[in-house]
Design a protein around this motif. Structure first.
Motif, PDB file in Angstrom:
ATOM      1  N   THR A 236     -30.088  37.702  -9.310  1.00 45.19           N
ATOM      2  CA  THR A 236     -29.009  36.541  -9.605  1.00 45.19           C
ATOM      3  C   THR A 236     -29.720  35.440  -8.816  1.00 45.19           C
TER       4      THR A 236
ATOM      5  N   ILE B 286     -20.862  38.537 -20.124  1.00 51.31           N
ATOM      6  CA  ILE B 286     -21.493  38.357 -18.647  1.00 51.31           C
ATOM      7  C   ILE B 286     -21.034  39.343 -17.825  1.00 51.31           C
TER       8      ILE B 286
ATOM      9  N   THR C 283     -22.070  40.104 -14.790  1.00 55.53           N
ATOM     10  CA  THR C 283     -22.708  40.036 -13.029  1.00 55.53           C
ATOM     11  C   THR C 283     -21.581  40.302 -12.249  1.00 55.53           C
TER      12      THR C 283
ATOM     13  N   GLU D 164     -21.259  34.798  -9.783  1.00 51.82           N
ATOM     14  CA  GLU D 164     -20.462  33.970 -10.328  1.00 51.82           C
ATOM     15  C   GLU D 164     -21.256  32.672 -10.816  1.00 51.82           C
TER      16      GLU D 164
ATOM     17  N   ALA E 262     -23.509  33.540 -13.679  1.00 48.80           N
ATOM     18  CA  ALA E 262     -22.528  33.630 -14.973  1.00 48.80           C
ATOM     19  C   ALA E 262     -22.217  32.233 -15.579  1.00 48.80           C
TER      20      ALA E 262
ATOM     21  N   THR F 230     -23.510  30.684 -19.048  1.00 46.69           N
ATOM     22  CA  THR F 230     -22.481  30.329 -19.896  1.00 46.69           C
ATOM     23  C   THR F 230     -22.807  28.728 -20.282  1.00 46.69           C
TER      24      THR F 230
ATOM     25  N   ARG G 260     -16.791  37.055 -20.158  1.00 47.00           N
ATOM     26  CA  ARG G 260     -16.906  37.411 -18.627  1.00 47.00           C
ATOM     27  C   ARG G 260     -15.871  38.700 -18.636  1.00 47.00           C
TER      28      ARG G 260
END
Length: 199
Positions: A111, A142, A144, A151, A154, A158, A170
């Motif tokens: 991430t 998504i 994650t 977050e 994500a 997005t 999500r």
């Protein structure tokens, strides 16, 4: 003062470099290995070497596999119009255990984490967008983890996908904040998948 011979100390030292293995656990594992039958110890060593030399990233989704393209990406039964974005192979396996998701995956292998100098170019975001340009994708899910880094990743993905017109969802908050997908039970994962919302 050295309590063990060099070979035993070296083995314990190597085992302590594994995540979650402290010095006492490393000693216990080292003596377990030393007391194994020779053929089992050789088999363990061979499986470690074989995995390290032969496991690589799938050319399509970037999960770990011993083939050029993993079995999920090769399967004609999978819905290639739906891509679930996960952090690592363990998260992919967690959703596969649920047995309800029929799409394909994209594994980021991490991430974004600016504090550690990990940006979008350090994970597989560019490869995700290359897939979206080549394939006819209707939805990107998504998935994650619900951590600060998950977050942020994500939100970044997005913002990049939304202008293309592809539906972005999500996973629902059935996954607790700070929880790792690999540690969550199948029912909770299924509820999170079914309760996903468009972003």
């Amino acid at each position: 003062m050295q309590y063990y011979s060099k070979q035993i100390s070296d083995l314990i030292g190597e085992l302590t470099t594994l995540p979650g293995v402290g010095s006492k656990s490393a000693q216990r594992l080292a003596f377990y290995i030393l007391n194994m039958p020779r053929d089992r110890a050789n088999s363990l060593a061979k499986s470690i070497i074989d995995a390290r030399e032969n496991v690589k990233f799938c050319k399509e989704c970037f999960t770990l596999t011993d083939r050029d393209v993993c079995p999920i990406c090769q399967s004609a039964k999978r819905n290639k119009r739906q891509i679930m974005v996960v952090e690592d192979t363990r998260d992919l396996v967690a959703y596969e255990k649920v047995g309800k998701y029929e799409g394909v995956y994209h594994v980021l292998n991490g991430t974004m984490n600016p504090m550690q100098g990990i940006g979008p170019n350090d994970i597989r975001i560019k490869e995700l967008f290359e897939r979206l340009q080549k394939e006819e994708v209707e939805e990107v899910i998504i998935a994650t983890n619900s951590t600060t880094e998950g977050e942020a990743t994500a939100m970044y993905i997005t913002k990049l996908i939304k202008p293309s017109g592809i539906k972005v969802t999500r996973i629902a908050s059935g996954v607790p904040v700070g929880g790792d997908l690999e540690c969550i039970d199948e029912v909770t994962l299924l509820r999170a998948l079914e309760g996903r919302q468009e972003l």
